[in-house]
Structure formats: structure tokens, C-alpha cells
Design a protein around this motif. Structure first.
Motif, PDB file in Angstrom:
ATOM      1  N   ALA A 215       0.836  -1.098   0.020  1.00 41.06           N
ATOM      2  CA  ALA A 215       0.155   0.027   0.013  1.00 41.06           C
ATOM      3  C   ALA A 215       1.005   1.152  -0.002  1.00 41.06           C
ATOM      4  CB  ALA A 215      -0.956  -0.079   1.093  1.00 41.06           C
ATOM      5  N   GLN A 216       1.899   1.258   0.779  1.00 45.22           N
ATOM      6  CA  GLN A 216       2.934   2.410   0.781  1.00 45.22           C
ATOM      7  C   GLN A 216       3.384   2.558  -0.799  1.00 45.22           C
ATOM      8  OE1 GLN A 216       5.546   2.746   4.581  1.00 45.22           O
ATOM      9  NE2 GLN A 216       4.682   0.708   4.796  1.00 45.22           N
ATOM     10  N   LEU A 217       3.986   1.575  -1.075  1.00 48.10           N
ATOM     11  CA  LEU A 217       4.680   1.578  -2.400  1.00 48.10           C
ATOM     12  C   LEU A 217       3.570   2.071  -3.278  1.00 48.10           C
ATOM     13  CD1 LEU A 217       6.883   0.803  -4.366  1.00 48.10           C
ATOM     14  CD2 LEU A 217       6.113  -1.411  -4.581  1.00 48.10           C
ATOM     15  N   LYS A 218       2.337   1.545  -3.442  1.00 47.22           N
ATOM     16  CA  LYS A 218       1.149   2.165  -4.329  1.00 47.22           C
ATOM     17  C   LYS A 218       1.098   3.806  -3.989  1.00 47.22           C
ATOM     18  CE  LYS A 218      -3.339   0.988  -6.187  1.00 47.22           C
ATOM     19  NZ  LYS A 218      -4.197   0.236  -6.261  1.00 47.22           N
ATOM     20  N   ARG A 219       0.983   3.978  -3.126  1.00 45.72           N
ATOM     21  CA  ARG A 219       0.737   5.500  -2.636  1.00 45.72           C
ATOM     22  C   ARG A 219       1.965   6.442  -3.171  1.00 45.72           C
ATOM     23  NH1 ARG A 219      -1.355   3.398   1.924  1.00 45.72           N
ATOM     24  NH2 ARG A 219       0.682   4.147   3.122  1.00 45.72           N
ATOM     25  N   ALA A 220       3.067   5.838  -3.014  1.00 42.22           N
ATOM     26  CA  ALA A 220       4.537   6.612  -3.457  1.00 42.22           C
ATOM     27  C   ALA A 220       4.394   6.581  -4.799  1.00 42.22           C
ATOM     28  CB  ALA A 220       5.375   5.984  -2.665  1.00 42.22           C
ATOM     29  N   ARG A 221       4.092   5.462  -5.474  1.00 44.48           N
ATOM     30  CA  ARG A 221       4.415   5.686  -6.962  1.00 44.48           C
ATOM     31  C   ARG A 221       3.190   6.557  -7.536  1.00 44.48           C
ATOM     32  NH1 ARG A 221       0.928   3.507 -10.412  1.00 44.48           N
ATOM     33  NH2 ARG A 221       0.067   1.907  -8.875  1.00 44.48           N
TER      34      ARG A 221
ATOM     35  N   MET B 271       4.351  -7.038  -5.483  1.00 41.09           N
ATOM     36  CA  MET B 271       4.724  -5.957  -4.260  1.00 41.09           C
ATOM     37  C   MET B 271       3.428  -5.230  -3.943  1.00 41.09           C
ATOM     38  SD  MET B 271       8.435  -4.787  -4.683  1.00 41.09           S
ATOM     39  CE  MET B 271       9.524  -5.861  -6.073  1.00 41.09           C
ATOM     40  N   GLU B 272       2.922  -4.705  -4.861  1.00 40.72           N
ATOM     41  CA  GLU B 272       1.716  -3.620  -4.586  1.00 40.72           C
ATOM     42  C   GLU B 272       0.487  -4.541  -3.969  1.00 40.72           C
ATOM     43  OE1 GLU B 272       0.506  -0.990  -7.377  1.00 40.72           O
ATOM     44  OE2 GLU B 272       2.804   0.166  -7.228  1.00 40.72           O
TER      45      GLU B 272
ATOM     46  N   ASP C 240      17.284  -4.815   0.203  1.00 40.30           N
ATOM     47  CA  ASP C 240      17.725  -3.978  -0.965  1.00 40.30           C
ATOM     48  C   ASP C 240      16.593  -3.646  -1.947  1.00 40.30           C
ATOM     49  OD1 ASP C 240      20.000  -4.789   0.354  1.00 40.30           O
ATOM     50  OD2 ASP C 240      20.640  -6.141  -1.199  1.00 40.30           O
ATOM     51  N   THR C 241      15.759  -4.258  -2.263  1.00 43.69           N
ATOM     52  CA  THR C 241      14.705  -3.872  -3.165  1.00 43.69           C
ATOM     53  C   THR C 241      14.163  -2.634  -2.526  1.00 43.69           C
ATOM     54  OG1 THR C 241      14.651  -6.049  -4.426  1.00 43.69           O
ATOM     55  CG2 THR C 241      12.478  -4.562  -4.417  1.00 43.69           C
ATOM     56  N   MET C 242      13.576  -2.906  -1.162  1.00 43.87           N
ATOM     57  CA  MET C 242      12.697  -1.549  -0.785  1.00 43.87           C
ATOM     58  C   MET C 242      13.620  -0.627  -0.777  1.00 43.87           C
ATOM     59  SD  MET C 242      11.041  -4.169   2.322  1.00 43.87           S
ATOM     60  CE  MET C 242      10.365  -3.111   3.165  1.00 43.87           C
ATOM     61  N   THR C 243      14.752  -0.697  -0.270  1.00 45.57           N
ATOM     62  CA  THR C 243      15.819   0.667  -0.314  1.00 45.57           C
ATOM     63  C   THR C 243      16.008   1.087  -1.671  1.00 45.57           C
ATOM     64  OG1 THR C 243      17.057  -0.493   1.398  1.00 45.57           O
ATOM     65  CG2 THR C 243      17.959   1.376   0.348  1.00 45.57           C
ATOM     66  N   HIS C 244      15.992   0.468  -2.520  1.00 40.96           N
ATOM     67  CA  HIS C 244      16.253   0.875  -3.837  1.00 40.96           C
ATOM     68  C   HIS C 244      14.782   1.800  -4.478  1.00 40.96           C
ATOM     69  CE1 HIS C 244      17.235   1.041  -8.313  1.00 40.96           C
ATOM     70  NE2 HIS C 244      16.387   0.284  -8.540  1.00 40.96           N
ATOM     71  N   LEU C 245      13.829   1.103  -4.231  1.00 40.15           N
ATOM     72  CA  LEU C 245      12.520   1.732  -4.573  1.00 40.15           C
ATOM     73  C   LEU C 245      12.211   2.990  -3.720  1.00 40.15           C
ATOM     74  CD1 LEU C 245      10.252  -1.326  -5.094  1.00 40.15           C
ATOM     75  CD2 LEU C 245      10.869   0.156  -6.919  1.00 40.15           C
ATOM     76  N   ALA C 246      12.568   2.989  -2.468  1.00 42.94           N
ATOM     77  CA  ALA C 246      12.467   4.227  -1.672  1.00 42.94           C
ATOM     78  C   ALA C 246      13.316   5.415  -2.116  1.00 42.94           C
ATOM     79  CB  ALA C 246      12.874   3.802  -0.170  1.00 42.94           C
ATOM     80  N   ALA C 247      14.492   4.752  -2.711  1.00 38.19           N
ATOM     81  CA  ALA C 247      15.394   6.261  -3.208  1.00 38.19           C
ATOM     82  C   ALA C 247      14.933   6.693  -4.303  1.00 38.19           C
ATOM     83  CB  ALA C 247      16.835   5.491  -3.525  1.00 38.19           C
ATOM     84  N   ILE C 248      14.247   5.767  -5.319  1.00 41.01           N
ATOM     85  CA  ILE C 248      13.788   6.310  -6.643  1.00 41.01           C
ATOM     86  C   ILE C 248      12.436   7.047  -6.191  1.00 41.01           C
ATOM     87  CG2 ILE C 248      12.558   5.612  -8.642  1.00 41.01           C
ATOM     88  CD1 ILE C 248      14.457   2.966  -8.547  1.00 41.01           C
ATOM     89  N   LEU C 249      11.462   6.760  -5.361  1.00 41.22           N
ATOM     90  CA  LEU C 249      10.453   7.382  -5.027  1.00 41.22           C
ATOM     91  C   LEU C 249      10.485   8.522  -4.134  1.00 41.22           C
ATOM     92  CD1 LEU C 249       8.141   4.155  -4.847  1.00 41.22           C
ATOM     93  CD2 LEU C 249       8.118   5.887  -6.874  1.00 41.22           C
TER      94      LEU C 249
ATOM     95  N   VAL D   5      11.010   8.581  -0.628  1.00 44.89           N
ATOM     96  CA  VAL D   5      10.056   8.390   0.411  1.00 44.89           C
ATOM     97  C   VAL D   5      10.823   7.268   1.299  1.00 44.89           C
ATOM     98  CG1 VAL D   5       8.012   8.417  -1.061  1.00 44.89           C
ATOM     99  CG2 VAL D   5       9.135   6.259  -0.590  1.00 44.89           C
ATOM    100  N   THR D   6      10.331   7.371   2.488  1.00 42.26           N
ATOM    101  CA  THR D   6      10.870   6.454   3.560  1.00 42.26           C
ATOM    102  C   THR D   6       9.427   5.048   3.892  1.00 42.26           C
ATOM    103  OG1 THR D   6      12.084   8.086   4.601  1.00 42.26           O
ATOM    104  CG2 THR D   6      11.425   6.318   5.988  1.00 42.26           C
ATOM    105  N   PHE D   7       9.785   4.059   3.498  1.00 45.61           N
ATOM    106  CA  PHE D   7       8.843   3.162   3.881  1.00 45.61           C
ATOM    107  C   PHE D   7       8.956   2.768   5.426  1.00 45.61           C
ATOM    108  CE2 PHE D   7       9.683   1.998  -0.649  1.00 45.61           C
ATOM    109  CZ  PHE D   7       8.555   2.568  -1.069  1.00 45.61           C
ATOM    110  N   THR D   8       7.792   2.473   6.009  1.00 42.34           N
ATOM    111  CA  THR D   8       7.744   1.756   7.476  1.00 42.34           C
ATOM    112  C   THR D   8       7.304   0.379   7.399  1.00 42.34           C
ATOM    113  OG1 THR D   8       6.956   4.138   8.068  1.00 42.34           O
ATOM    114  CG2 THR D   8       6.601   2.272   9.489  1.00 42.34           C
ATOM    115  N   VAL D   9       8.198  -0.347   7.755  1.00 43.20           N
ATOM    116  CA  VAL D   9       7.541  -1.932   8.055  1.00 43.20           C
ATOM    117  C   VAL D   9       6.966  -2.164   9.326  1.00 43.20           C
ATOM    118  CG1 VAL D   9       8.543  -4.051   8.395  1.00 43.20           C
ATOM    119  CG2 VAL D   9      10.137  -2.351   6.998  1.00 43.20           C
TER     120      VAL D   9
END
Length: 179
Positions: free
Chosen positions: A121-127, A151-152, A161-170, A172-176
């Protein structure tokens, strides 16, 4: 810790008539490590190490403390070689950073799924906030479209690593979380 203070905290099937502290250390704030000679009516005197959290009413003891193989020179460096348990129960203490600890919240399948869905849900909102389609994010991230869709939906377990990569591109900071 006093001898009587240790004796007051002990709770076992064996009747314990005395305890004499031979060694006491404070390996970290809020934790006391003690090696004591414990006198039992049935088994006589034995050397037993204890790890005692200051603000709890329980202590860690070796699983097989009655076998008589432990000696007064036992030290925390040997803690990982011992199976620890809470008092005289079947609750296991896992050694983390050199001390036995209670590991609460062992992930269940439902908490794992909840965590994946929360991340999705966080990934989708950020995207969407960046105005990107999944295919657009796929091109920017060099991650195939299919795993991004999974993932979405919370249908896969992305690596850190994937989460960090996506956070850098978007940006944002993801919360686990499992909520």
C-alpha cells in the motif's frame, strides 16, 4: 543482588534451601548475570548461572542446570552454548548479543502477510504520488513489471535491498509494520 534476593526469585520443582553468589556482572543496563552455588535438598550443591532482567519477576536459567556439569568459572562468553529457559518453564530464551532474551512476536503467516500488504500500500501511494504507472516505475527501477505488481498486492516478499532501491527512486521512507 544479594544471596537472599536471588533465593527469593528462584522457582523450581526442586526444593532450594540456599544460594551463595560466586560471581556477579552487569553486562548491560537492566541485566544482572550471576553464577551461584545453589543448595537443593535432593541434589545437593550445584553451580548455576542466572541471567536476571532487573524489572521482571522471572530469570533465565540453563535448561539442564541439574546435571552438575557447570562450574564456578562459567562466564557470559559461554552463554550461547547453553540452552536457556525462563524459570522452570518450557519457555525458551534465545541468545542475542551474548545474552538470553525472550523473543516475543515471532512472525506468524498472518503478520507476514499484513506486513507485505502494508508495504504494498505504501509503495502504491508513493508511486501514484510521483505520477508513475507500474510500467514507468519498472523502467526507472529496472525491476520487472510483474514483481512490482506482486509487491503492491502484498503477494511477494521484497528484499530490504529492493525496498531501499524503490524508496530512493520514489524519494520516500517506507515503514515496516504488520498493521
Amino acid at each position: 543482588m544479594t544471596n537472599q534476593g536471588l533465593l527469593d526469585r528462584l522457582s523450581f520443582d526442586e526444593t532450594i534451601s540456599g544460594a551463595k553468589i560466586l560471581k556477579e556482572e552487569h553486562p548491560e543496563s537492566g541485566v544482572t548475570f550471576v553464577v551461584a552455588e545453589v543448595q537443593t535438598d535432593a541434589l545437593g550443591a550445584m553451580i548455576v548461572p542466572f541471567v536476571i532482567p532487573d524489572n521482571e519477576d522471572w530469570i533465565f536459567t540453563p535448561w539442564d542446570w541439574q546435571d552438575g556439569r557447570l562450574t564456578s568459572d562459567f562466564c557470559l562468553d559461554n552463554a550461547q552454548d547453553i540452552e536457556w529457559r525462563v524459570n522452570n518453564t518450557d519457555q525458551i530464551g534465545s541468545v542475542v548479543n551474548g545474552l538470553p532474551r525472550l523473543l516475543t512476536g515471532t512472525p506468524t503467516e498472518s503478520t507476514k502477510l499484513a506486513s507485505r500488504k502494508a508495504f504494498g500500500a505504501q509503495l502504491k501511494r508513493a508511486r501514484q504520488a510521483k505520477g508513475l504507472s507500474i510500467r514507468g516505475l519498472s523502467r526507472l527501477s529496472n525491476i520487472h513489471y510483474s514483481p512490482l505488481c506482486q509487491m503492491e498486492r502484498g503477494a511477494c516478499n521484497p528484499t530490504l535491498d529492493t525496498m531501499t532501491h524503490l524508496a530512493a527512486i520514489l524519494d520516500v521512507t517506507f515503514t515496516v509494520s504488520s498493521k
